[in-house]
Design a protein around this motif. Structure first.
Motif, mmCIF file in Angstrom:
data_model
loop_
_atom_site.group_PDB
_atom_site.id
_atom_site.type_symbol
_atom_site.label_atom_id
_atom_site.label_comp_id
_atom_site.label_asym_id
_atom_site.label_seq_id
_atom_site.Cartn_x
_atom_site.Cartn_y
_atom_site.Cartn_z
ATOM 1 N N TYR A 1 40.161 35.208 28.319
ATOM 2 C CA TYR A 1 39.738 34.230 29.583
ATOM 3 C C TYR A 1 39.100 35.054 30.475
ATOM 4 O O TYR A 1 39.282 36.518 30.674
ATOM 5 N N TRP A 2 38.158 34.577 31.100
ATOM 6 C CA TRP A 2 37.021 35.123 32.101
ATOM 7 C C TRP A 2 36.944 34.254 33.602
ATOM 8 O O TRP A 2 37.100 33.095 33.418
ATOM 9 N N GLY A 3 36.977 34.951 34.313
ATOM 10 C CA GLY A 3 36.499 34.426 35.707
ATOM 11 C C GLY A 3 35.294 33.972 35.905
ATOM 12 O O GLY A 3 34.289 34.710 34.962
ATOM 13 N N GLN A 4 34.563 33.616 36.998
ATOM 14 C CA GLN A 4 33.434 33.099 37.239
ATOM 15 C C GLN A 4 32.690 34.279 37.812
ATOM 16 O O GLN A 4 31.514 34.188 37.838
ATOM 17 N N GLY A 5 33.381 35.432 38.457
ATOM 18 C CA GLY A 5 32.726 36.546 38.709
ATOM 19 C C GLY A 5 32.356 36.359 40.465
ATOM 20 O O GLY A 5 32.434 35.229 40.946
ATOM 21 N N THR A 6 32.268 37.603 41.014
ATOM 22 C CA THR A 6 32.190 37.780 42.615
ATOM 23 C C THR A 6 31.101 38.859 42.497
ATOM 24 O O THR A 6 31.010 39.947 42.100
ATOM 25 N N GLN A 7 30.040 38.481 43.644
ATOM 26 C CA GLN A 7 28.992 39.370 43.810
ATOM 27 C C GLN A 7 29.527 40.638 44.711
ATOM 28 O O GLN A 7 29.874 40.601 45.929
ATOM 29 N N SER B 1 34.096 50.413 51.316
ATOM 30 C CA SER B 1 35.164 50.067 50.355
ATOM 31 C C SER B 1 35.065 48.699 50.445
ATOM 32 O O SER B 1 34.637 47.968 51.215
ATOM 33 N N LEU B 2 35.564 48.055 49.178
ATOM 34 C CA LEU B 2 35.861 46.691 48.966
ATOM 35 C C LEU B 2 37.230 46.657 48.136
ATOM 36 O O LEU B 2 37.264 47.490 47.318
ATOM 37 N N ARG B 3 37.782 45.601 48.398
ATOM 38 C CA ARG B 3 38.946 45.027 47.408
ATOM 39 C C ARG B 3 38.791 43.835 46.626
ATOM 40 O O ARG B 3 38.779 42.725 47.446
ATOM 41 N N LEU B 4 38.656 43.665 45.419
ATOM 42 C CA LEU B 4 38.660 42.475 44.830
ATOM 43 C C LEU B 4 39.927 41.892 44.373
ATOM 44 O O LEU B 4 40.750 42.986 44.012
ATOM 45 N N SER B 5 40.107 40.717 44.382
ATOM 46 C CA SER B 5 41.106 39.982 43.844
ATOM 47 C C SER B 5 40.813 39.097 42.701
ATOM 48 O O SER B 5 39.908 38.471 42.668
ATOM 49 N N CYS B 6 41.831 38.919 41.987
ATOM 50 C CA CYS B 6 41.701 37.882 40.945
ATOM 51 C C CYS B 6 42.932 37.239 40.623
ATOM 52 O O CYS B 6 43.987 38.004 40.130
ATOM 53 N N THR B 7 42.948 36.017 41.059
ATOM 54 C CA THR B 7 44.298 35.396 40.723
ATOM 55 C C THR B 7 44.190 34.216 39.761
ATOM 56 O O THR B 7 43.478 33.643 39.566
ATOM 57 N N ALA B 8 45.556 34.419 38.801
ATOM 58 C CA ALA B 8 45.446 33.614 37.385
ATOM 59 C C ALA B 8 46.312 32.460 37.763
ATOM 60 O O ALA B 8 47.338 32.329 38.196
ATOM 61 N N SER B 9 45.911 31.256 37.077
ATOM 62 C CA SER B 9 46.920 30.347 36.960
ATOM 63 C C SER B 9 46.677 29.681 35.333
ATOM 64 O O SER B 9 45.800 29.684 34.857
ATOM 65 N N GLY B 10 47.854 29.074 35.144
ATOM 66 C CA GLY B 10 47.747 28.237 33.846
ATOM 67 C C GLY B 10 48.087 29.160 32.437
ATOM 68 O O GLY B 10 47.957 28.657 31.437
ATOM 69 N N LEU B 11 48.552 30.353 32.568
ATOM 70 C CA LEU B 11 48.897 31.396 31.770
ATOM 71 C C LEU B 11 49.963 32.114 32.151
ATOM 72 O O LEU B 11 50.585 32.255 33.258
ATOM 73 N N THR B 12 50.865 32.774 31.347
ATOM 74 C CA THR B 12 51.996 33.761 31.776
ATOM 75 C C THR B 12 51.390 34.977 31.935
ATOM 76 O O THR B 12 51.125 35.672 31.321
ATOM 77 N N GLN C 1 45.420 24.476 31.690
ATOM 78 C CA GLN C 1 44.054 25.010 31.716
ATOM 79 C C GLN C 1 44.128 26.428 32.489
ATOM 80 O O GLN C 1 44.632 26.544 33.509
ATOM 81 N N VAL C 2 43.722 27.186 31.877
ATOM 82 C CA VAL C 2 43.640 28.639 32.379
ATOM 83 C C VAL C 2 42.434 28.818 33.504
ATOM 84 O O VAL C 2 41.318 28.438 33.220
ATOM 85 N N GLN C 3 42.709 29.329 34.422
ATOM 86 C CA GLN C 3 41.918 29.698 35.610
ATOM 87 C C GLN C 3 42.064 31.180 36.125
ATOM 88 O O GLN C 3 43.163 31.342 36.241
#
Length: 124
Positions: free
Chosen positions: A113-119, A17-28, A1-3
Motif C-alpha cells: 500500500y502507498w500514500g499519495q505523497g507530500t512535497q 528540519s522537517l518531520r513527516l508523518s504518515c497515518t494508516a487506517s484500514g489495516l493492522t 479500505q486501506v489508506q
C-alpha cells in the motif's frame, strides 16, 4: 479500505528540519513494516528508509544516514520521518508505504500500500 495519509511536508531552507508523518487506517498497522520513498522531478521513486513492524530495526539509504530518522507509534498507527540537515537534493515528493510481514523491504514491489505523497522542497 486501506489508506495511508502523509503530512508535514513544506518549504525549508538548506540545513533546516522537517518531520513527516504518515497515518494508516484500514489495516493492522503493527503487522506491517513501513517505508518512506521519494521521487524527485524526472527521476524514479527511490527508497529512503524502512522500519520493522516492531520498531526494533531500521534501514536507510546511504544518502540520508545520520540525517534522517524513521520511527513509528503503533498505538497511533503512525510512522514518522524526522529529516535534519536538509539539502536541496532532498527535494522530492515523499511517500510512505506499508509492507505486510517481517523484514525491511527496500524495493517498491515489496510494498502493498502507498500514500499519495507530500512535497518537500529545500531551498539553497
Amino acid at each position: 479500505q486501506v489508506q495511508l495519509v502523509e503530512s508535514g511536508g513544506g518549504l525549508v531552507q538548506a540545513g533546516g528540519s522537517l518531520r513527516l508523518s504518515c497515518t494508516a487506517s484500514g489495516l493492522t498497522f503493527s503487522s506491517y513494516s513501513m517505508g518512506w520513498f521519494r521521487q524527485a522531478p524526472g527521476k524514479e521513486r527511490e527508497f529512503v528508509a524502512a522500519i520493522r513492524w516492531s520498531g526494533s530495526s531500521t534501514y536507510y539509504t546511504d544518502s540520508v544516514k545520520g540525517r534522517f530518522t524513521i520511527s513509528r507509534d503503533n498505538a497511533k498507527n503512525t510512522v514518522y520521518l524526522q529529516m535534519n540537515s536538509l539539502k536541496p537534493e532532498d527535494t522530492a515528493v515523499y511517500y510512505c508505504a506499508a509492507a505486510r510481514g517481517v523484514g525491511l523491504p527496500t524495493t517498491r514491489p515489496l510494498y502493498d500500500y502507498w500514500g499519495q505523497g507530500t512535497q518537500v522542497t529545500v531551498s539553497s
